[in-house]
Design a protein around this motif. Structure first.
Motif, PDB file in Angstrom:
ATOM      1  N   ILE A 196      -1.866   5.918 -14.782  1.00 15.53           N
ATOM      2  CA  ILE A 196      -2.344   4.627 -14.268  1.00 15.53           C
ATOM      3  C   ILE A 196      -3.804   4.449 -14.658  1.00 15.53           C
ATOM      4  O   ILE A 196      -4.647   5.288 -14.348  1.00 15.53           O
ATOM      5  CB  ILE A 196      -2.191   4.551 -12.732  1.00 15.53           C
ATOM      6  N   THR A 197      -4.091   3.354 -15.347  1.00 13.71           N
ATOM      7  CA  THR A 197      -5.464   3.032 -15.736  1.00 13.71           C
ATOM      8  C   THR A 197      -6.249   2.600 -14.504  1.00 13.71           C
ATOM      9  O   THR A 197      -7.330   3.107 -14.244  1.00 13.71           O
ATOM     10  CB  THR A 197      -5.467   1.915 -16.800  1.00 13.71           C
ATOM     11  N   SER A 198      -5.718   1.657 -13.777  1.00 10.46           N
ATOM     12  CA  SER A 198      -6.301   1.201 -12.521  1.00 10.46           C
ATOM     13  C   SER A 198      -5.300   0.282 -11.847  1.00 10.46           C
ATOM     14  O   SER A 198      -4.225   0.023 -12.360  1.00 10.46           O
ATOM     15  CB  SER A 198      -7.653   0.493 -12.726  1.00 10.46           C
ATOM     16  N   GLY A 199      -5.694  -0.236 -10.701  1.00 12.67           N
ATOM     17  CA  GLY A 199      -4.811  -1.155 -10.002  1.00 12.67           C
ATOM     18  C   GLY A 199      -5.522  -1.820  -8.857  1.00 12.67           C
ATOM     19  O   GLY A 199      -6.594  -1.380  -8.420  1.00 12.67           O
TER      20      GLY A 199
ATOM     21  N   ALA B 266       0.838  -1.207   0.000  1.00  8.23           N
ATOM     22  CA  ALA B 266       0.000   0.000   0.000  1.00  8.23           C
ATOM     23  C   ALA B 266       0.871   1.255   0.000  1.00  8.23           C
ATOM     24  O   ALA B 266       0.618   2.202  -0.751  1.00  8.23           O
ATOM     25  CB  ALA B 266      -0.940   0.001   1.201  1.00  8.23           C
ATOM     26  N   THR B 267       1.896   1.255   0.832  1.00  8.93           N
ATOM     27  CA  THR B 267       2.813   2.398   0.884  1.00  8.93           C
ATOM     28  C   THR B 267       3.578   2.535  -0.426  1.00  8.93           C
ATOM     29  O   THR B 267       3.790   3.643  -0.922  1.00  8.93           O
ATOM     30  CB  THR B 267       3.791   2.242   2.067  1.00  8.93           C
ATOM     31  N   MET B 268       3.982   1.421  -1.013  1.00  6.13           N
ATOM     32  CA  MET B 268       4.690   1.454  -2.292  1.00  6.13           C
ATOM     33  C   MET B 268       3.767   1.971  -3.400  1.00  6.13           C
ATOM     34  O   MET B 268       4.210   2.692  -4.291  1.00  6.13           O
ATOM     35  CB  MET B 268       5.237   0.068  -2.628  1.00  6.13           C
ATOM     36  N   ALA B 269       2.494   1.608  -3.330  1.00  6.58           N
ATOM     37  CA  ALA B 269       1.529   2.073  -4.329  1.00  6.58           C
ATOM     38  C   ALA B 269       1.367   3.586  -4.282  1.00  6.58           C
ATOM     39  O   ALA B 269       1.165   4.222  -5.321  1.00  6.58           O
ATOM     40  CB  ALA B 269       0.178   1.390  -4.124  1.00  6.58           C
ATOM     41  N   VAL B 270       1.478   4.172  -3.103  1.00 14.06           N
ATOM     42  CA  VAL B 270       1.427   5.633  -2.983  1.00 14.06           C
ATOM     43  C   VAL B 270       2.559   6.252  -3.806  1.00 14.06           C
ATOM     44  O   VAL B 270       2.355   7.221  -4.542  1.00 14.06           O
ATOM     45  CB  VAL B 270       1.513   6.077  -1.504  1.00 14.06           C
TER      46      VAL B 270
ATOM     47  N   LYS C 202      -3.845   6.332   1.215  1.00 13.74           N
ATOM     48  CA  LYS C 202      -4.730   7.195   0.429  1.00 13.74           C
ATOM     49  C   LYS C 202      -4.308   7.082  -1.033  1.00 13.74           C
ATOM     50  O   LYS C 202      -3.252   7.570  -1.422  1.00 13.74           O
ATOM     51  CB  LYS C 202      -4.643   8.639   0.914  1.00 13.74           C
ATOM     52  N   LEU C 203      -5.140   6.423  -1.819  1.00  9.70           N
ATOM     53  CA  LEU C 203      -4.867   6.196  -3.238  1.00  9.70           C
ATOM     54  C   LEU C 203      -6.054   6.662  -4.063  1.00  9.70           C
ATOM     55  O   LEU C 203      -7.199   6.570  -3.624  1.00  9.70           O
ATOM     56  CB  LEU C 203      -4.606   4.712  -3.492  1.00  9.70           C
ATOM     57  N   GLU C 204      -5.785   7.140  -5.255  1.00  8.47           N
ATOM     58  CA  GLU C 204      -6.849   7.619  -6.129  1.00  8.47           C
ATOM     59  C   GLU C 204      -7.161   6.659  -7.259  1.00  8.47           C
ATOM     60  O   GLU C 204      -8.311   6.479  -7.625  1.00  8.47           O
ATOM     61  CB  GLU C 204      -6.464   8.979  -6.703  1.00  8.47           C
ATOM     62  N   ARG C 205      -6.167   6.038  -7.843  1.00  7.73           N
ATOM     63  CA  ARG C 205      -6.373   5.216  -9.032  1.00  7.73           C
ATOM     64  C   ARG C 205      -6.182   3.724  -8.763  1.00  7.73           C
ATOM     65  O   ARG C 205      -6.518   2.888  -9.586  1.00  7.73           O
ATOM     66  CB  ARG C 205      -5.436   5.675 -10.137  1.00  7.73           C
ATOM     67  N   ILE C 206      -5.632   3.405  -7.615  1.00 10.64           N
ATOM     68  CA  ILE C 206      -5.363   2.022  -7.248  1.00 10.64           C
ATOM     69  C   ILE C 206      -6.284   1.647  -6.095  1.00 10.64           C
ATOM     70  O   ILE C 206      -6.367   2.358  -5.109  1.00 10.64           O
ATOM     71  CB  ILE C 206      -3.887   1.847  -6.835  1.00 10.64           C
TER      72      ILE C 206
END
Length: 135
Positions: free
Chosen positions: A78-81, A64-68, A92-96
């Motif tokens: 990023i399309t999605s994740g 999760a932290t890496m995804a930030v 706190k992520l917007e696209r993932i």
């Protein structure tokens, strides 16, 4: 001999450096970057100009932290994740999207169908080792 305040200051600086070195997001940012339309992962470079979709997939405590950090680098590209995480690991992520699971041993196995449904796995995609596959 160094004074006690100087020793405390030095110890604090060493401690702060250790925290930064161990931070998963900082680790991503040390090894992955974007320069215009080029994704740089370690020693490898990938042209983003020819990429239509970017999907981010991950699992585990630090994911999760890496995804930030990945969202900070790639943003709207990023399309999605889908990141499978243990219960309580928030970011706190917007696209993932974060998907909480009770057991880390079942993180990817249980939701493989979700990943396959949401993400076009026909490639190409960047693996954790930095290899571009599916091309």
């Amino acid at each position: 001999m160094a004074s006690e305040p100087k020793l405390r200051r030095d110890a604090f600086e060493i401690f702060q450096a250790a925290l930064i070195a161990a931070d998963p997001a900082e680790a991503v940012l040390r090894h992955v970057s974007v320069d215009r339309d080029v994704l740089i992962a370690g020693q490898r470079r990938y042209s983003l100009a020819a990429v239509q979709n970017i999907y981010v997939v991950g699992a585990g405590k630090a994911s999760a932290t890496m995804a930030v950090a990945v969202e900070r680098l790639l943003g709207k590209r990023i399309t999605s994740g889908l990141i499978n995480i243990k219960h309580g690991h928030k970011a706190k992520l917007e696209r993932i999207r974060l998907n909480e699971c009770a057991s880390s041993s079942r993180l990817l196995h249980r939701d493989r169908h979700v990943i396959e449904k949401e993400i076009d796995t026909s490639g190409p995609y960047l693996t954790q080792s930095g290899a571009l596959t599916g091309t």
